[in-house]
Design a protein around this motif. Structure first.
Motif, PDB file in Angstrom:
ATOM      1  N   LYS A  82       0.834  -1.207   0.000  1.00  0.00           N
ATOM      2  CA  LYS A  82       0.000   0.000   0.000  1.00  0.00           C
ATOM      3  C   LYS A  82       0.864   1.250   0.000  1.00  0.00           C
ATOM      4  O   LYS A  82       0.616   2.182  -0.763  1.00  0.00           O
ATOM      5  CB  LYS A  82      -0.922  -0.012   1.228  1.00  0.00           C
ATOM      6  CG  LYS A  82      -2.060  -1.004   1.094  1.00  0.00           C
ATOM      7  CD  LYS A  82      -3.118  -0.791   2.151  1.00  0.00           C
ATOM      8  CE  LYS A  82      -2.816  -1.542   3.414  1.00  0.00           C
ATOM      9  NZ  LYS A  82      -3.843  -1.348   4.449  1.00  0.00           N
ATOM     10  N   HIS A  83       1.889   1.259   0.857  1.00  0.00           N
ATOM     11  CA  HIS A  83       2.778   2.416   0.952  1.00  0.00           C
ATOM     12  C   HIS A  83       3.392   2.755  -0.415  1.00  0.00           C
ATOM     13  O   HIS A  83       3.362   3.899  -0.862  1.00  0.00           O
ATOM     14  CB  HIS A  83       3.885   2.110   1.969  1.00  0.00           C
ATOM     15  CG  HIS A  83       4.810   3.249   2.218  1.00  0.00           C
ATOM     16  ND1 HIS A  83       4.693   4.070   3.307  1.00  0.00           N
ATOM     17  CD2 HIS A  83       5.868   3.722   1.505  1.00  0.00           C
ATOM     18  CE1 HIS A  83       5.641   4.993   3.258  1.00  0.00           C
ATOM     19  NE2 HIS A  83       6.377   4.800   2.173  1.00  0.00           N
ATOM     20  N   ARG A  84       3.893   1.746  -1.082  1.00  0.00           N
ATOM     21  CA  ARG A  84       4.625   1.999  -2.338  1.00  0.00           C
ATOM     22  C   ARG A  84       3.675   2.321  -3.489  1.00  0.00           C
ATOM     23  O   ARG A  84       4.027   3.104  -4.385  1.00  0.00           O
ATOM     24  CB  ARG A  84       5.541   0.802  -2.643  1.00  0.00           C
ATOM     25  CG  ARG A  84       6.652   0.739  -1.605  1.00  0.00           C
ATOM     26  CD  ARG A  84       7.606  -0.404  -1.763  1.00  0.00           C
ATOM     27  NE  ARG A  84       8.627  -0.330  -0.700  1.00  0.00           N
ATOM     28  CZ  ARG A  84       9.484  -1.286  -0.421  1.00  0.00           C
ATOM     29  NH1 ARG A  84       9.498  -2.400  -1.132  1.00  0.00           N
ATOM     30  NH2 ARG A  84      10.361  -1.130   0.557  1.00  0.00           N
ATOM     31  N   TRP A  86       0.835   3.957  -3.070  1.00  0.00           N
ATOM     32  CA  TRP A  86       0.450   5.358  -2.837  1.00  0.00           C
ATOM     33  C   TRP A  86       1.568   6.302  -3.248  1.00  0.00           C
ATOM     34  O   TRP A  86       1.320   7.353  -3.845  1.00  0.00           O
ATOM     35  CB  TRP A  86       0.068   5.585  -1.363  1.00  0.00           C
ATOM     36  CG  TRP A  86      -1.303   5.096  -1.006  1.00  0.00           C
ATOM     37  CD1 TRP A  86      -1.626   4.174  -0.058  1.00  0.00           C
ATOM     38  CD2 TRP A  86      -2.558   5.521  -1.582  1.00  0.00           C
ATOM     39  NE1 TRP A  86      -2.992   3.988  -0.021  1.00  0.00           N
ATOM     40  CE2 TRP A  86      -3.588   4.792  -0.934  1.00  0.00           C
ATOM     41  CE3 TRP A  86      -2.895   6.435  -2.578  1.00  0.00           C
ATOM     42  CZ2 TRP A  86      -4.937   4.963  -1.256  1.00  0.00           C
ATOM     43  CZ3 TRP A  86      -4.245   6.590  -2.900  1.00  0.00           C
ATOM     44  CH2 TRP A  86      -5.240   5.864  -2.245  1.00  0.00           C
ATOM     45  N   GLU A  87       2.812   5.957  -2.954  1.00  0.00           N
ATOM     46  CA  GLU A  87       3.922   6.833  -3.364  1.00  0.00           C
ATOM     47  C   GLU A  87       3.959   6.966  -4.891  1.00  0.00           C
ATOM     48  O   GLU A  87       4.176   8.049  -5.428  1.00  0.00           O
ATOM     49  CB  GLU A  87       5.259   6.290  -2.851  1.00  0.00           C
ATOM     50  CG  GLU A  87       5.440   6.467  -1.351  1.00  0.00           C
ATOM     51  CD  GLU A  87       6.855   6.220  -0.869  1.00  0.00           C
ATOM     52  OE1 GLU A  87       7.605   5.509  -1.557  1.00  0.00           O
ATOM     53  OE2 GLU A  87       7.195   6.741   0.216  1.00  0.00           O
ATOM     54  N   THR A  88       3.713   5.856  -5.579  1.00  0.00           N
ATOM     55  CA  THR A  88       3.704   5.885  -7.045  1.00  0.00           C
ATOM     56  C   THR A  88       2.582   6.788  -7.546  1.00  0.00           C
ATOM     57  O   THR A  88       2.774   7.612  -8.447  1.00  0.00           O
ATOM     58  CB  THR A  88       3.514   4.447  -7.592  1.00  0.00           C
ATOM     59  OG1 THR A  88       4.506   3.608  -6.997  1.00  0.00           O
ATOM     60  CG2 THR A  88       3.653   4.405  -9.105  1.00  0.00           C
ATOM     61  N   VAL A 101       6.772  12.484  -0.742  1.00  0.00           N
ATOM     62  CA  VAL A 101       5.661  11.532  -0.663  1.00  0.00           C
ATOM     63  C   VAL A 101       5.699  10.564   0.529  1.00  0.00           C
ATOM     64  O   VAL A 101       4.678   9.994   0.892  1.00  0.00           O
ATOM     65  CB  VAL A 101       5.543  10.705  -1.965  1.00  0.00           C
ATOM     66  CG1 VAL A 101       5.124  11.619  -3.099  1.00  0.00           C
ATOM     67  CG2 VAL A 101       6.830   9.983  -2.312  1.00  0.00           C
ATOM     68  N   HIS A 102       6.862  10.388   1.151  1.00  0.00           N
ATOM     69  CA  HIS A 102       6.960   9.338   2.169  1.00  0.00           C
ATOM     70  C   HIS A 102       5.992   9.571   3.342  1.00  0.00           C
ATOM     71  O   HIS A 102       5.245   8.674   3.724  1.00  0.00           O
ATOM     72  CB  HIS A 102       8.398   9.204   2.668  1.00  0.00           C
ATOM     73  CG  HIS A 102       8.561   8.144   3.704  1.00  0.00           C
ATOM     74  ND1 HIS A 102       8.548   6.804   3.391  1.00  0.00           N
ATOM     75  CD2 HIS A 102       8.677   8.224   5.062  1.00  0.00           C
ATOM     76  CE1 HIS A 102       8.665   6.096   4.516  1.00  0.00           C
ATOM     77  NE2 HIS A 102       8.743   6.931   5.531  1.00  0.00           N
ATOM     78  N   GLU A 103       5.992  10.789   3.870  1.00  0.00           N
ATOM     79  CA  GLU A 103       5.149  11.076   5.034  1.00  0.00           C
ATOM     80  C   GLU A 103       3.670  10.914   4.706  1.00  0.00           C
ATOM     81  O   GLU A 103       2.896  10.409   5.515  1.00  0.00           O
ATOM     82  CB  GLU A 103       5.429  12.497   5.559  1.00  0.00           C
ATOM     83  CG  GLU A 103       6.680  12.595   6.416  1.00  0.00           C
ATOM     84  CD  GLU A 103       6.757  11.523   7.501  1.00  0.00           C
ATOM     85  OE1 GLU A 103       5.732  11.303   8.179  1.00  0.00           O
ATOM     86  OE2 GLU A 103       7.816  10.888   7.647  1.00  0.00           O
ATOM     87  N   PRO A 131       8.534   5.106  -6.918  1.00  0.00           N
ATOM     88  CA  PRO A 131       9.395   6.191  -7.421  1.00  0.00           C
ATOM     89  C   PRO A 131      10.807   6.191  -6.845  1.00  0.00           C
ATOM     90  O   PRO A 131      11.699   6.829  -7.403  1.00  0.00           O
ATOM     91  CB  PRO A 131       8.660   7.467  -6.992  1.00  0.00           C
ATOM     92  CG  PRO A 131       7.269   7.052  -6.688  1.00  0.00           C
ATOM     93  CD  PRO A 131       7.313   5.632  -6.266  1.00  0.00           C
ATOM     94  N   HIS A 132      11.023   5.486  -5.736  1.00  0.00           N
ATOM     95  CA  HIS A 132      12.373   5.395  -5.178  1.00  0.00           C
ATOM     96  C   HIS A 132      13.104   4.149  -5.677  1.00  0.00           C
ATOM     97  O   HIS A 132      14.204   3.842  -5.219  1.00  0.00           O
ATOM     98  CB  HIS A 132      12.310   5.385  -3.640  1.00  0.00           C
ATOM     99  CG  HIS A 132      11.536   6.546  -3.088  1.00  0.00           C
ATOM    100  ND1 HIS A 132      10.447   6.408  -2.272  1.00  0.00           N
ATOM    101  CD2 HIS A 132      11.674   7.879  -3.301  1.00  0.00           C
ATOM    102  CE1 HIS A 132       9.959   7.604  -1.986  1.00  0.00           C
ATOM    103  NE2 HIS A 132      10.681   8.508  -2.595  1.00  0.00           N
ATOM    104  N   GLY A 133      12.431   3.407  -6.584  1.00  0.00           N
ATOM    105  CA  GLY A 133      13.043   2.206  -7.131  1.00  0.00           C
ATOM    106  C   GLY A 133      12.831   0.970  -6.262  1.00  0.00           C
ATOM    107  O   GLY A 133      13.383  -0.095  -6.540  1.00  0.00           O
TER     108      GLY A 133
END
Ligand SMILES: [Zn+2]
Length: 226
Positions: A82-84, A86-88, A101-103, A131-133
């Motif tokens: 979910k975290h990754r 959402w960041e995307t 985006v992390h927070e 986005p951070h790979g």
């Protein structure tokens, strides 16, 4: 017996994810390291570990640290998913910078609707990396396989692809931006400073730059064969 799937609290989820993160580097996660990650007291981590062990998410032996059970690992992977995702979404569709985006994703990852996250995955066309790979677990918790190394361990003359930032703070991401370095770039390691080990990098396009060893220890690469 009827198994009722109960929702976890945000704090329980944060602990599972912290243990998962620490277990990437070793077999178990120690109370003081979990406390440090979550900026909380060791005593409250100990209480939480008992609770999570009672619920079957964690195996916890005093002095040996905590490890996720298969059920706990699955739960942690779904949070990472979910975290990754959402960041995307935030970067690709809402125009956020990768350092912003992390927070926000830390908050969004606790929204529990499975339907929402599956729709989000469809909408983004099932991305394999954020986005951070970092790899995005699929709905079954499987991660794409990829052999990466640290840029810091590369030899002079190697040509590499910059594939991910490991444990990157927002400040590190901003530093990479200022040097024009982004995920997917092909870089030639042209030199290494004898004095401090800093690396001189030449991108395929764009100006050469230098990064410190400290930075290079956060950058993951895959080799590029000429
Ligand atoms: Zn993040």
């Amino acid at each position: 017996m009827i198994y009722i799937r109960r929702m976890l609290t945000r704090s329980e989820e944060d602990h599972l994810k912290a243990i998962y993160g620490l277990q990437q580097a070793g077999p178990s996660a120690f109370t003081k390291d979990i406390a440090e990650r979550l900026s909380t007291k060791a005593s409250s981590v100990t209480d939480m570990l008992k609770k999570l062990a009672d619920k079957g998410f964690v195996k916890h032996a005093p002095y040996h640290g905590a490890a996720l059970t298969p059920k706990g690992r699955r739960q942690a992977l779904m949070l990472v998913r979910k975290h990754r995702l959402w960041e995307t979404f935030l970067v690709q569709r809402l125009g956020f910078g990768w350092d912003e985006v992390h927070e926000v994703a830390e908050q969004l990852e606790h929204v529990s609707s499975e339907k929402l996250i599956e729709r989000l995955d469809d909408y983004l066309d099932h991305p394999a990396y954020d986005p951070h790979g970092d790899p995005i677990p699929d709905r079954d918790g499987r991660l794409p396989e990829r052999a990466t190394r640290l840029l810091a361990d590369c030899d002079v003359g190697e040509r590499v692809r910059f594939t991910a930032v490991q444990d990157g703070s927002d400040a590190l991401l901003q530093l990479l931006d200022s040097k024009g370095l982004g995920i997917g770039m092909v870089l030639l390691v042209r030199g290494r400073e004898v004095f401090d080990g800093s690396l001189e990098l030449v991108p395929k396009q764009g100006p050469a730059c230098t990064v410190s060893v400290q930075v290079a220890r956060h950058l993951l690469i895959t080799p590029v064969h000429a």
